[in-house]
Design a protein around this motif. Structure first.
Motif, short mmCIF file in Angstrom:
data_model
loop_
_atom_site.label_atom_id
_atom_site.label_comp_id
_atom_site.label_asym_id
_atom_site.label_seq_id
_atom_site.Cartn_x
_atom_site.Cartn_y
_atom_site.Cartn_z
N TRP A 39 -118.25 -38.89 59.00
CA TRP A 39 -118.61 -39.26 57.64
C TRP A 39 -120.07 -38.89 57.36
O TRP A 39 -120.90 -38.87 58.27
CB TRP A 39 -118.40 -40.76 57.41
CG TRP A 39 -116.96 -41.16 57.43
CD1 TRP A 39 -116.13 -41.21 58.51
CD2 TRP A 39 -116.16 -41.52 56.31
NE1 TRP A 39 -114.86 -41.60 58.14
CE2 TRP A 39 -114.85 -41.81 56.79
CE3 TRP A 39 -116.41 -41.67 54.94
CZ2 TRP A 39 -113.82 -42.21 55.96
CZ3 TRP A 39 -115.36 -42.07 54.12
CH2 TRP A 39 -114.09 -42.34 54.61
N PHE A 61 -118.27 -46.21 63.50
CA PHE A 61 -116.92 -45.82 63.08
C PHE A 61 -116.04 -45.80 64.33
O PHE A 61 -116.38 -45.16 65.33
CB PHE A 61 -116.94 -44.44 62.42
CG PHE A 61 -117.69 -44.40 61.12
CD1 PHE A 61 -117.01 -44.46 59.91
CD2 PHE A 61 -119.07 -44.31 61.10
CE1 PHE A 61 -117.69 -44.42 58.71
CE2 PHE A 61 -119.77 -44.27 59.90
CZ PHE A 61 -119.08 -44.33 58.70
N VAL A 95 -109.22 -45.97 60.51
CA VAL A 95 -110.66 -45.92 60.77
C VAL A 95 -111.23 -47.30 60.48
O VAL A 95 -111.05 -47.85 59.38
CB VAL A 95 -111.37 -44.86 59.90
CG1 VAL A 95 -112.87 -44.93 60.09
CG2 VAL A 95 -110.87 -43.48 60.25
N GLN A 123 -118.28 -42.26 65.92
CA GLN A 123 -119.49 -41.91 65.18
C GLN A 123 -120.39 -43.12 65.04
O GLN A 123 -119.91 -44.25 64.84
CB GLN A 123 -119.14 -41.35 63.79
CG GLN A 123 -120.34 -40.79 63.03
CD GLN A 123 -119.95 -40.24 61.66
OE1 GLN A 123 -118.81 -40.42 61.22
NE2 GLN A 123 -120.88 -39.60 60.99
N VAL A 133 -114.72 -49.48 60.20
CA VAL A 133 -116.17 -49.34 59.99
C VAL A 133 -116.81 -50.71 60.13
O VAL A 133 -116.34 -51.68 59.53
CB VAL A 133 -116.48 -48.75 58.60
CG1 VAL A 133 -117.99 -48.60 58.42
CG2 VAL A 133 -115.80 -47.41 58.41
N HIS A 169 -110.74 -38.09 64.09
CA HIS A 169 -111.16 -38.42 62.72
C HIS A 169 -112.38 -37.59 62.36
O HIS A 169 -113.28 -37.40 63.20
CB HIS A 169 -111.51 -39.90 62.59
CG HIS A 169 -110.37 -40.82 62.93
ND1 HIS A 169 -109.30 -41.03 62.09
CD2 HIS A 169 -110.13 -41.57 64.03
CE1 HIS A 169 -108.46 -41.88 62.65
NE2 HIS A 169 -108.94 -42.23 63.83
N ASN A 181 -115.26 -45.30 69.74
CA ASN A 181 -116.35 -45.20 68.77
C ASN A 181 -116.69 -43.72 68.59
O ASN A 181 -117.38 -43.13 69.41
CB ASN A 181 -117.56 -45.99 69.28
CG ASN A 181 -118.77 -45.89 68.37
OD1 ASN A 181 -119.89 -45.88 68.83
ND2 ASN A 181 -118.54 -45.79 67.07
#
Length: 460
Positions: free
Chosen positions: A140, A384, A372, A394, A374, A137, A392
């Protein structure tokens, strides 16, 4: 011998499955393999003897031809006597076949023995799927900061047409913003205390709001005013959800009950009792169970909407449940508390695993169409996760606006837009932050690092 009570058996079985599943079925020792070889060879001799009784018997030391199509004679027949050297070669081949050929993705080896043995070790599908490498992914990053509220921003909902979104705040107002530009379009006033939850209808031009003033309001967005009130709650209303197919609204709050309303007639259909503390999160779906609630009593309950009764209670959490999120396409659910994020499967509430590592009081969770997850906490941290594997990928820390206190970094709510390309966070610094994926990121610049299965992934 003392018999274990049923709950101890269940706990022991779960522990064995979680911790020893990879070593429960190991290859047989060499002496057992030899015994099986002897047993199979005896069966083969008996079978050959039976077949020999059925066909004409040919006398002589050589009972079989060397290969098909060759006439039987003493010169052309094959010697079927098993010597010590040939038996040693067979055992050597078997020992070599028992060695692992290649390691699978789950760390287990596929063991294979000679075809006559028919012994195979295959990794269970559930663990293979779970232990596959996580899907990549993009990370962000902060895209926009929207300021305008005069108090903590506690609630958010996105228009089903993805044209605007609404936020509710401790300044007692509901503000509607343009999703593309972030410009303020409308401010709705009427609440006399903090607005705690919002919901927008996909069928009607209605926006629903509730707050700590015990009020549940229905706003007509064509004339921008309140057209209905739903009276009944005895204390602050903290959560709400609209049923996707029925004209039904579900609300919950500090009076520890869920109230089901007919949005047209304002009639109270059900009072769902069972929680012992504040109802902090509610989600509704079209399939059974149609209503799911999470409470500060650390339980998650599934409700039968027709009967008005609780059908399942999940007691795995040790802390109050503050957030719930439904997967957009799977029949699964995520619940968030200060101890863990947990993944469940409908309709029976099967526990699928933990998302461990977010050491904070998680206030809200959101799930995107791209798998995803959050989680946002009251210390301003955002994690994330890859939904399939629990990786995990991020971790971020939000920064409060200039002039705000360091303690005003908390995040109270989080939501994706309808395309899952934008993420909104409602924060204690009175702002709404918009996040987007880094368009320049690639699997080469941001690879999956340090992926390994968490030890408590499948523990309660």
């Amino acid at each position: 011998m003392q018999r274990l009570p049923p709950h101890r058996k269940v706990k022991l079985a779960c522990k064995v499955e979680a911790e020893y599943s990879q070593v429960k079925s190991m290859p047989l020792p060499s002496h057992q393999v030899k015994l099986q070889v002897q047993h199979l060879s005896q069966q083969a001799r008996h079978r050959d003897a039976e077949e020999a009784d059925e066909v004409p018997h040919i006398e002589g030391p050589h009972a079989h031809p060397a290969h098909p199509g060759v006439a039987l004679s003493e010169s052309s027949a094959a010697d079927v006597s098993i010597s010590a050297e040939s038996m040693a070669e067979v055992m050597k081949d078997i020992e070599n076949a028992r060695q692992p050929r290649a390691s699978t993705a789950s760390g287990l080896a596929d063991y294979n023995v000679d075809n006559s043995m028919a012994l195979t070790k295959v990794t269970p599908a559930v663990f293979k799927a779970e232990l596959d490498k996580p899907e990549w992914h993009a990370p962000w990053k902060l895209y926009r900061v929207i300021a305008g509220h005069l108090g903590w921003v506690r609630a958010i909902c996105v228009d089903p047409a993805n044209e605007w979104f609404a936020t509710g705040s401790a300044d007692r107002t509901v503000k509607i913003w343009d999703l593309a530009t972030g410009q303020l379009k409308l401010t709705l006033t009427g609440h006399i205390n903090t607005v705690r939850a919002l919901a927008v209808s996909a069928k009607y031009p209605y926006l629903f709001s509730c707050g700590e003033d015990k009020m549940v309001k229905c706003w007509d967005l064509e004339c921008n005013k309140v057209i209905r009130h739903y009276h009944g709650h005895l204390s602050g209303v903290y959560s709400m959800s609209l049923h996707p197919t029925l004209d039904v609204l579900v609300t919950g709050g500090r009076d520890s009950v869920l109230r089901v309303w007919d949005i047209r007639t304002k009639a109270q259909i059900h009072v769902l009792e069972g929680h012992n503390n504040t109802v902090g999160a509610i989600v509704a779906q079209g399939a059974e169970p149609q209503i799911v609630s999470g409470s500060m009593d650390s339980t998650v309950k599934f409700w039968d909407l027709a009967e008005g009764k609780c059908i399942t209670t999940l007691t795995h959490h040790k802390k109050g449940v503050r957030g719930l999120a439904l997967h957009p396409s799977e029949f699964t659910l995520c619940s968030a508390a200060a101890d863990n994020l947990k993944k469940w499967r409908f309709p029976r509430g099967e526990f699928l695993g933990n998302f461990s590592g977010h050491r904070a009081v998680v206030n809200a969770v959101a799930l995107s169409k791209d798998n995803v997850l959050v989680s946002a906490a009251d210390n301003g941290s955002m994690y994330f996760w890859d939904w399939k594997t629990g990786y995990n990928f991020q971790q971020m820390q939000t920064k409060p606006q200039p002039g705000s206190l360091e303690s005003e970094a908390g995040i109270y709510n989080v939501a994706f837009d309808q395309t899952s390309l934008r993420l909104f966070t409602c924060e204690a610094d009175k702002s709404v932050k918009v996040w987007k994926m880094d368009e320049e990121a690639t699997p080469e610049t941001h690879p999956v690092k340090n992926w390994r299965r968490s030890k408590d992934r499948r523990k309660f």
